[in-house]
Motif scaffolding. Structure first.
Motif, mmCIF file in Angstrom:
data_model
loop_
_atom_site.group_PDB
_atom_site.id
_atom_site.type_symbol
_atom_site.label_atom_id
_atom_site.label_comp_id
_atom_site.label_asym_id
_atom_site.label_seq_id
_atom_site.Cartn_x
_atom_site.Cartn_y
_atom_site.Cartn_z
ATOM 1 N N ARG A 4 -28.643 20.518 22.067
ATOM 2 C CA ARG A 4 -27.626 20.288 23.090
ATOM 3 C C ARG A 4 -26.271 20.188 22.397
ATOM 4 O O ARG A 4 -26.158 20.442 21.215
ATOM 5 C CB ARG A 4 -27.896 18.981 23.838
ATOM 6 N N MET A 5 -25.252 19.799 23.158
ATOM 7 C CA MET A 5 -23.935 19.659 22.573
ATOM 8 C C MET A 5 -23.430 18.231 22.597
ATOM 9 O O MET A 5 -22.491 17.894 21.894
ATOM 10 C CB MET A 5 -22.932 20.525 23.329
ATOM 11 N N MET A 40 -18.645 16.530 25.345
ATOM 12 C CA MET A 40 -17.723 17.613 24.993
ATOM 13 C C MET A 40 -16.402 17.535 25.748
ATOM 14 O O MET A 40 -15.476 18.256 25.425
ATOM 15 C CB MET A 40 -18.364 18.969 25.305
ATOM 16 N N GLU A 41 -16.339 16.700 26.783
ATOM 17 C CA GLU A 41 -15.190 16.808 27.676
ATOM 18 C C GLU A 41 -14.132 15.739 27.421
ATOM 19 O O GLU A 41 -12.968 16.050 27.233
ATOM 20 C CB GLU A 41 -15.656 16.699 29.135
#
Lengths: 228, 389, 348
Positions: C50-51, C54-55
């Motif tokens: 997954r990442m 990120m926001e």
């Protein structure tokens, strides 16, 4: 079976190594625990350097195939008012009101070349109750109702999900329905008499669309369209 | 064998030991508990960490499936069968459709049969992946869950390309299929199988052969074959107990007799036959078998019209009743349909596998630790949509 | 640089220095907890394809934990109606104080330490045992059965794992002949072969016994900090959330902070006692200041803690005891006896 198990990484024997001596067995158990932990850590370590599988949704989107069933859409110009979709819908969310044109009234030709025989006075779909089964799409003879891959139609209230696809405003719907009913009544009343005596003034049959929700406009944003 | 004979000897029935009068603690596990796989509620009577009675309470997801069906024409019931076991909708569709086809005496063509098998087996893989992942999650391993869902996602993509939906397909119809697949899809499917097979080793390295995982699951929740049969357990839950019973082999339907595959049974490799690890391992092996079946079914698939046999209407149904059972990822689903000749069935009864498998939980959970109870619930792999219907 | 002595440099009375150091430590632990939560999210995300965040904040979601902390501070503080209010309110502070107090005797440089107690290691062991009282209080006061289970498990677990931890930490004490953390650090400067190299660290000093002691300490410290595979007090799939099930808002944040502070502390102890703490691995790396080496070593250990968490399943409560009493304790005892014998023989 044996080859398959080795392929899956499983030792064929009951345990990797067993011993009668409890102390050796203890050491083997401890070693097995330690070793399998290292193997597992190796798997996750390799994954640290892989490209992530997920995507950043609002910024990048996956390709949704054209045939994806995310929302029912109605191309009202094509609709002939046969009510097949209404009948097949398992959830009963489609409400269609049709009215026969009064005598002398010509509704024109649909884009597919067929004659328009009925006023589609109302074509309401309650999207909040849709099962996304796609049955309506398969029974439609005119390809007027179909599923599109547009999944971004969140609204702030359930009422906004009840969408009338008809081009008739409620007043016009009432008028055409009343006109049709009146003519039917008149026809029945003057059955022996010569029919088609009553002539109603022709109306323009393309009023402004009554779809007020922005999300349900005619144009489908499609898979790579921007969210409005 | 009568039930009394196989009653499991009970250890601590009341927490009254050695003259110390204790009080049972009643714990309410669920319906909002993280590891009850939905909205199952289990009433636990515990003595410390030991559960001496577990009573499942059902019905939180009851949607009157059987009653709704009485008011719907036969073809409109198919979308509702999707909602039974939402992790294996294709198998649910297939079971119902085969029952109606048996009632109507419809014989479908080779391509339809093969595509049905492909879809059912792909969905079996997807469903087992969820079972594996959530079982790992119950044991406390978070990462295998994500890996399983990653690979399941690829199957869902395939389904979306084939029929337009990712979870509730309505793909297998009475007399045929909703849509045909093209050559491109078949190639993508084979591509997926090539990708997927090595991944199973990854799950095994990470989870199956991890010592902690084996310690947590081996010899836990041992389900003897007699008990499993007496309670009507089916599917991997039954096969893990060493009973070779798979409807795909024993009562072949939809052309399963043509394919070469093994029935995977539990052999007690890490502990006792019928323990949680066996139930887990049978699912891993079944995924391998499913890959084999899909490969065979896609090999030289004939071309034909997949919608030729779809009945136009259901106004003239044969009168009578029919029962048909198929093998879903969770076991044996049976559809009993009574027809009175009208276009709606008179009565539909579903024999759902997860419901019967869940019924054995009170037996398995006796005198286990709470942590083991979580493992047992995870290993029998229930889907509440199907239990409650 | 590693010889920097703040007392001499600023000519401060020791009390002032200690107050300043306490402030630095509290700030550091808070910032570290925020960073560690972020790190944990990213590590778990990359381990799982997954990442992660990120926001929030733009680049790689760096502000996510800050936003979460703000959210926790603004949340409604709910105390269950039937809870023991006084204990319920007190528990997070005890847990937090117990964790934070240990930081006083952890050296960040050769002279950079809150207070160089001559019983430093003993102080650490004693103070970290008080955490269990706070956890028991939290579980009992919540008046929630799941929380009580978590607290009971936690008490059993932490008390048991004190023993292998203590026995493992005794090895460097035996080799040094002192409980003071500064003495232990300095003793790792020289020994076998050339001075100032990494092979003088206690982990490599008496192979393989000190290495085994280090591994034992590291695994047992996972149990001490309630981390996977020994996170049974808060096992979310069994006990919902364990002893802090009923806590919300800032009190929950205290538990959270204490958990991540604890992670750092056990890693810091391991790096001081076994990995030379602020010492550079080679003399030509001495230009890098000691605190950086200390942080680096601790962070590597914290990373391994997280890596393990996202790899392993959780053991069961009886297996936890089994591992402690039947695997860790015998190993630690054998280690201890061998090293003690060696030390006695060597001194003769």
């Amino acid at each position: 079976m044996a080859e398959m198990r080795t392929a899956l990484g499983m030792p064929i024997t009951h345990q990797t190594k067993t011993s009668k001596n409890p102390i050796i067995q203890w050491i083997l158990d401890v070693w097995e625990g330690f070793y399998t932990v290292l193997v597992g850590m190796g798997v996750t370590w390799r994954h640290f350097f892989r490209k992530p599988f997920t995507v950043q949704y609002p910024h990048e989107k996956l390709n949704i195939p054209k045939q994806a069933r995310q929302r029912v859409h109605v191309d009202i110009d094509l609709c002939g008012g046969c009510l097949q979709c209404d009948k097949i819908c398992p959830a009963g969310i489609i409400k269609i009101v049709t009215a026969k044109p009064v005598a002398g009234e010509d509704l024109g030709v649909r884009p597919n070349g067929k004659r328009r025989a009925l006023h589609i006075a109302e074509f309401t779909i309650d999207h909040s109750k849709c099962l996304y089964c796609g049955l309506c799409e398969t029974v439609c003879n005119d390809d007027a109702i179909y599923m599109i891959p547009d999944f971004q139609y969140t609204t702030r209230s359930l009422e906004q999900l009840v969408v009338n696809y008809s081009r008739y405003s409620p007043e016009e719907r009432d008028r055409v329905v009343a006109a049709a009913a009146a003519e039917k009544a008149a026809k029945q009343a003057s059955k022996p008499a010569v029919p088609q005596t009553k002539v109603s003034d022709p109306q323009p049959n393309i009023p402004s669309p009554s779809v007020d929700s922005d999300v349900f406009n005619e144009k489908c944003p499609g898979p790579d369209g921007e969210f409005k | 064998m009568p039930l009394q004979e196989i009653e499991i000897p009970l250890g601590i029935r009341t927490p009254n030991t050695d003259g110390i009068v204790g009080e049972a603690m009643v714990l309410n596990m669920g319906p909002q508990h993280p590891s009850t796989h939905g909205v199952l509620r289990i009433e636990l009577h515990t003595d410390g960490e030991v559960v001496f009675e577990a009573i499942p309470h059902l019905g939180y997801l009851h949607r009157c499936f059987e009653k709704i069906c009485e008011g719907l024409p036969y073809n409109q019931i198919v979308p509702y069968t999707d909602r039974l076991d939402y992790l294996a909708s294709m198998n649910m569709n297939l079971g119902y459709v085969l029952a109606v086809e048996k009632l109507m005496n419809i014989e479908v063509g080779e391509r339809v049969q093969r595509l049905r098998v492909v879809m059912a087996e792909l969905n079996r893989i997807a469903s087992h992946l969820v079972a594996l992942g959530t079982f790992g999650l119950d044991i406390g391993a978070t990462t295998p869950f994500l890996y399983c869902f990653r690979d399941r996602e690829k199957i869902l993509d395939l389904f979306e390309k084939a029929c337009g939906a990712r979870l509730l397909y309505n793909y297998i119809w009475i007399g045929g299929l909703a849509r045909d697949v093209d050559e491109n899809w078949i190639n993508e499917c084979i591509e997926f199988l090539d990708y997927f097979e090595p991944k199973i080793k990854e799950y095994n390295d990470l989870l199956s052969f991890n010592k902690i995982f084996i310690e947590r699951t081996a010899n836990i929740g041992v389900l003897p074959p007699e008990v499993a049969i007496a309670y009507g357990c089916t599917g991997p839950t039954l096969r893990a107990s060493g009973v070779k019973w798979d409807l795909r082999k024993d009562e072949p339907y939809s052309g399963y007799e043509k394919y070469d595959f093994n029935i995977c049974v539990g052999e007690g490799e890490k502990g006792t036959i019928g323990d949680c690890w066996d139930r887990y391992w049978v699912r891993v092996l079944e995924m391998v078998e499913s890959v084999k079946i899909v490969r065979q079914a896609l090999d030289n698939i004939p071309q034909e019209d997949i919608s030729a046999k779809i009945p136009k209407n259901f106004n003239k149904m044969p009168v009578g009743d029919v029962y048909f059972r198929t093998e879903t990822p969770r076991g044996e689903i049976g559809f009993y349909i009574m027809s009175d000749g009208t276009k709606t069935p008179y009565r539909i009864k579903v024999r759902s596998p997860a419901f019967c498998n869940l019924s054995v939980l009170p037996v398995l959970a006796r005198d286990q630790l709470i942590a083991d109870l979580v493992a047992i619930v995870g290993s029998i792999d229930i889907v509440l949509g199907e239990v409650d219907r | 640089m590693s010889q920097f002595n703040p007392l001499e440099a600023f000519n401060l009375p020791i009390v002032y220095w200690q107050i300043i150091w306490a402030g630095i430590i509290v700030a550091f632990v808070t910032v570290f907890a925020l960073f560690a939560v972020y790190l944990e999210r990213k590590i778990s995300a990359y381990a799982q394809d997954r990442m992660g965040p990120m926001e929030t904040g733009g680049w790689q979601g760096w502000a996510q934990t800050i936003a979460d902390a703000l959210k926790l501070l603004l949340k409604e503080d709910i105390i269950p109606e039937l809870a023991d209010r006084r204990l319920f309110k007190l528990a997070p502070y005890i847990v937090f104080a117990g964790s934070l107090g240990v930081m006083a005797v952890i050296p960040f440089g050769v002279n950079l330490i809150g207070t160089d107690l001559n019983i430093g290691l003993y102080f650490i062991l004693a103070l970290s045992s008080t955490v269990v009282i706070g956890i028991l209080m939290a579980g009992w006061a919540s008046n929630n059965k799941w929380a009580l289970y978590g607290a009971m498990r936690s008490a059993a677990q932490m008390v048991s794992y004190e023993i292998p931890i203590g026995l493992s930490l005794m090895l460097p004490v035996l080799l040094t002949g002192s409980l003071s953390m500064i003495d232990i650090t300095n003793a790792q400067k020289s020994g076998i072969l050339a001075d100032g190299y990494f092979w003088n660290w206690y982990i490599f000093r008496v192979p393989p016994f000190t290495l085994i002691a280090f591994i034992l300490y590291f695994w047992a410290s996972l149990a001490e900090t309630n981390r996977t595979p020994f996170d049974i007090p808060e096992a979310e799939s069994e006990l919902v959330s364990g002893y802090h099930t009923e806590y919300t808002g800032i009190r929950f944040a205290m538990f959270f902070l204490a958990e991540y502070a604890n992670m750092f502390i056990v890693a810091a102890i391991a790096s001081v006692v076994f990995l030379g703490g602020p010492l550079a691995p080679a003399p030509w790396l001495n230009w890098i200041p000691g605190p950086i080496w200390m942080l680096l070593k601790s962070l590597v250990l914290v990373f391994i803690q997280m890596w393990l968490r996202w790899t392993l399943p959780r053991v069961r409560v009886d297996q936890l005891m089994h591992i402690c009493w039947k695997i860790f304790l015998p190993l630690a005892l054998v280690n201890f006896i061998v090293i003690a014998t060696l030390v006695v023989l060597w001194q003769k």
